[in-house]
Scaffold this active site. Structure first.
Site, PDB file in Angstrom:
ATOM      1  N   TYR A  63      54.550  54.445  17.179  1.00 28.09           N
ATOM      2  CA  TYR A  63      54.944  54.951  18.438  1.00 28.09           C
ATOM      3  C   TYR A  63      56.078  54.923  19.343  1.00 28.09           C
ATOM      4  O   TYR A  63      56.132  54.557  20.528  1.00 28.09           O
ATOM      5  CB  TYR A  63      53.816  54.257  19.488  1.00 28.09           C
ATOM      6  N   SER A  79      47.328  46.743  17.996  1.00 33.01           N
ATOM      7  CA  SER A  79      46.593  47.931  17.222  1.00 33.01           C
ATOM      8  C   SER A  79      46.978  48.278  15.826  1.00 33.01           C
ATOM      9  O   SER A  79      47.040  47.459  14.814  1.00 33.01           O
ATOM     10  CB  SER A  79      46.823  48.986  18.632  1.00 33.01           C
ATOM     11  N   TYR A  80      47.503  49.651  15.832  1.00 34.69           N
ATOM     12  CA  TYR A  80      47.800  50.335  14.714  1.00 34.69           C
ATOM     13  C   TYR A  80      48.760  49.351  14.047  1.00 34.69           C
ATOM     14  O   TYR A  80      48.899  49.135  12.915  1.00 34.69           O
ATOM     15  CB  TYR A  80      48.114  51.767  15.021  1.00 34.69           C
ATOM     16  N   TRP A 106      43.095  59.199  20.751  1.00 38.22           N
ATOM     17  CA  TRP A 106      44.007  58.330  20.099  1.00 38.22           C
ATOM     18  C   TRP A 106      44.312  60.013  18.958  1.00 38.22           C
ATOM     19  O   TRP A 106      45.499  60.174  19.388  1.00 38.22           O
ATOM     20  CB  TRP A 106      43.563  57.535  18.794  1.00 38.22           C
ATOM     21  N   ASP A 151      38.212  44.967  24.548  1.00 36.45           N
ATOM     22  CA  ASP A 151      38.623  45.545  23.473  1.00 36.45           C
ATOM     23  C   ASP A 151      38.221  46.139  21.970  1.00 36.45           C
ATOM     24  O   ASP A 151      36.647  46.068  21.860  1.00 36.45           O
ATOM     25  CB  ASP A 151      39.785  44.556  22.159  1.00 36.45           C
ATOM     26  N   HIS A 170      42.286  47.282  26.004  1.00 36.28           N
ATOM     27  CA  HIS A 170      42.501  47.778  24.955  1.00 36.28           C
ATOM     28  C   HIS A 170      43.844  48.301  25.711  1.00 36.28           C
ATOM     29  O   HIS A 170      43.303  49.239  27.051  1.00 36.28           O
ATOM     30  CB  HIS A 170      42.094  48.779  24.070  1.00 36.28           C
TER      31      HIS A 170
END
Length: 581
Positions: A45, A117-118, A165, A259, A294
């Site tokens: 990101y 997250s990722y 996403w 979440d 989230h």
């Protein structure tokens, strides 16, 4: 924030991967000569974004407290070379990146990882590599399995998340890199932006596999997820929870009750506690769960305000993260991220509480049965929820038409606030529908705490060859506001987890188990406990077209008559873990 020392900033340091791919990182570290433990975050990101530099951890603050902070663009993202494909490179690339950092002249040789997250996935996948210099991780709001609980849930494709996403953060967010690789011009970018700004037609597109917006190399992984509905070799090599016994490091697992990855956050904690590769890994697991959605760090979860004390800033997540690393990377054994193994926010009374374990040993799993006189359809129906075992009662029935699915109204969602607002919303508009069965307790005479895993057992029949069933747990206050707590889904063909598809016989009563993950909530005096049952939650999950055809390739659909049985023979129920004070 107090800066205790001068900080040195190095931009775009090259980190080579074993195959020759060049990735790049920014480094914040104390200006004074010396060796420092490393905190690394590997992100898709943009390492240079404000979120990457100050989100889960403030890089400057951490550097001022004696850490070297390495923020790296993963392969194929932003500044880094190579081709990005979700998950598959993060184990080897994680190993190479960790060992590069450990070998720098300014490093002590110990590395910790953090991120959400990722960026939590990049931690667990790196931990799976066995990198010798990795000493601890702080994965936030992330999963334990990239099949169940990421791309799929209960056999249903997580359409809303997967598509938003992929279109937004993954394709549009990385456009400069992608367009150079794929030689794409402005028209392709305009098409992508048009789809991003108008996701509803994309959600409705049939067949799912022929949706064009991510074709031509923009996101090949999206179509691969869709073509692998079963837990096959594609997913097995990536799974975290199947490899807990090989992971040797402590972890501070941070998650949110609302979440999208709550289930995986908890499974990583419990799985590592029981199966971690060594005693240090097992004893070093911690779990912190707030009332969060989230990507939102404040007090609001959708439309609901859990109060000032609920925010991540007030809970001092940055400070707790540094305390965890102080213990495991600096050897400061007096430091603890949380006082006990588990820290949870109890909704309803809106208070934090420390616990020795999860699930709570003192919680008593209690069956609440579905009852009606055959008319539990909608909020106006006669559905009742109670601990009384049902006798001979008529079943409830409703029509599920895939052309008119039950719309998503909050819950554990990501990644588009325009088309899918996550968190808490009044469920009464949903409960007006005749294809939603509503079962409620009478107003409670005293508070009732429910803390732990939630599951629904349904005895159901259908006229379809394949179909879905959904369940939602709701707290109804005295004004009627119906606050969603947690929900789940099961696809009939995948009712036996991690087994090949098994189609049902129309009309046969089948036992289904729906995993609603977990919650912690006190239903206050005068409130009602409510369960909703239906067959769709769209676009959070893809619509089951009821034909039994190949998922992603179906064009036609049929309506189904769904029947929920609740009798002495077929006692449909929800299991609530009750905590008595």
């Amino acid at each position: 924030m107090t800066i205790k020392t001068s900080i040195r900033f190095d931009q775009n340091l090259e980190i080579p991967m074993r195959d020759g791919t060049k990735t790049y990182a920014d480094v914040f570290r104390p200006a004074a000569d010396g060796k420092y433990p490393v905190l690394m975050t590997r992100t898709p990101y943009d390492k240079s974004s404000a979120a990457s530099r100050s989100g889960p951890l403030d890089a400057i603050n951490a550097a001022s407290q004696g850490y070297a902070v390495v923020i790296q663009d993963v392969r194929g993202r932003y500044s880094s070379g190579g081709e990005f494909y979700t998950f598959v490179n993060e184990t080897d690339d994680g190993f190479d990146s960790i060992e590069w950092a450990a070998e720098q002249s300014w490093a002590t040789g110990k590395v910790g990882m953090y991120g959400a997250s990722y960026v939590g996935a990049t931690q667990w996948l790196a931990a799976k590599s066995g990198a010798p210099s990795l000493a601890a991780i702080v994965p936030t709001v992330t999963a334990s399995d990239y099949h169940e609980g990421w791309a799929w849930q209960g056999g249903a494709f997580e359409l809303g998340f997967n598509l938003s996403w992929s279109v937004g953060s993954l394709a549009h967010g990385n456009w400069n890199n992608l367009s150079d690789q794929l030689q794409l011009g402005n028209s392709a970018l305009e098409n992508l932006i048009s789809s991003k700004d108008n996701l509803k037609p994309e959600f409705l597109h049939l067949p799912l596999s022929e949706m064009q917006v991510l074709k031509n190399g923009l996101a090949p992984y999206y179509y691969d997820w869709l073509s692998h509905p079963e837990y096959d070799e594609y997913w097995q090599s990536l799974c975290i929870q199947d490899n807990h016994d090989k992971i040797q490091i402590p972890a501070l697992n941070i998650g949110g009750w609302h979440d999208i990855f709550l289930g995986g956050t908890i499974r990583n904690f419990t799985g590592m506690q029981s199966s971690g590769a060594n005693q240090s890994a097992r004893d070093g697991q911690r779990l912190l769960l707030g009332p969060w959605v989230h990507g939102n760090t404040g007090t609001l979860a959708g439309s609901y305000n859990y109060g000032t004390s609920s925010s991540r800033d007030k809970e001092n997540i940055h400070g707790r993260t540094l305390s965890f690393f102080d213990k495991w990377l600096k050897g400061d054994t007096a430091k603890e991220a949380i006082d006990k193994s588990v820290r949870i926010f109890v909704m309803g009374i809106n208070q934090w509480r420390d616990e020795e374990e999860w699930p709570l040993a003192r919680a008593v799993d209690t069956k609440f049965y579905l009852h009606s006189n055959g008319g539990a359809n909608s909020l106006r129906g006669d559905g009742i929820l109670s601990q009384v075992t049902p006798s001979d009662e008529p079943p409830d029935s409703y029509h599920y038409n895939p052309q008119f699915p039950v719309p998503t109204a909050g819950g554990g969602l990501c990644c588009d606030d325009v088309f899918m607002k996550n968190g808490v919303f009044d469920q009464r508009p949903i409960e007006q529908r005749s294809d939603v069965l509503v079962y409620s307790t009478p107003p409670l005479e005293e508070p009732l705490e429910v803390t732990g895993p939630i599951s629904v057992t349904l005895y159901a029949s259908t006229t379809a060859a394949d179909t879905d069933f959904t369940a939602k747990l709701v707290d109804v206050d005295a004004s009627g506001f119906a606050r969603n707590l947690t929900d789940g889904i099961i696809r009939a063909r995948f009712r036996n987890p991690r087994h090949p598809a098994s189609f049902i016989i129309p009309g046969e009563v089948i036992e289904y188990h729906i995993d609603l993950w977990s919650t912690s909530n006190v239903f206050l005096r005068g409130h009602q406990v409510r369960i909703e049952i239906s067959s769709s939650n769209f676009p959070r999950f893809d619509r089951n077209l009821n034909t039994g055809g190949e998922i992603g390739s179906e064009l036609e659909f049929v309506s189904a008559l769904q029947t929920i049985h609740h009798s002495s023979e077929f006692g449909s129920h929800v299991i609530l873990p009750i905590v008595r004070n």
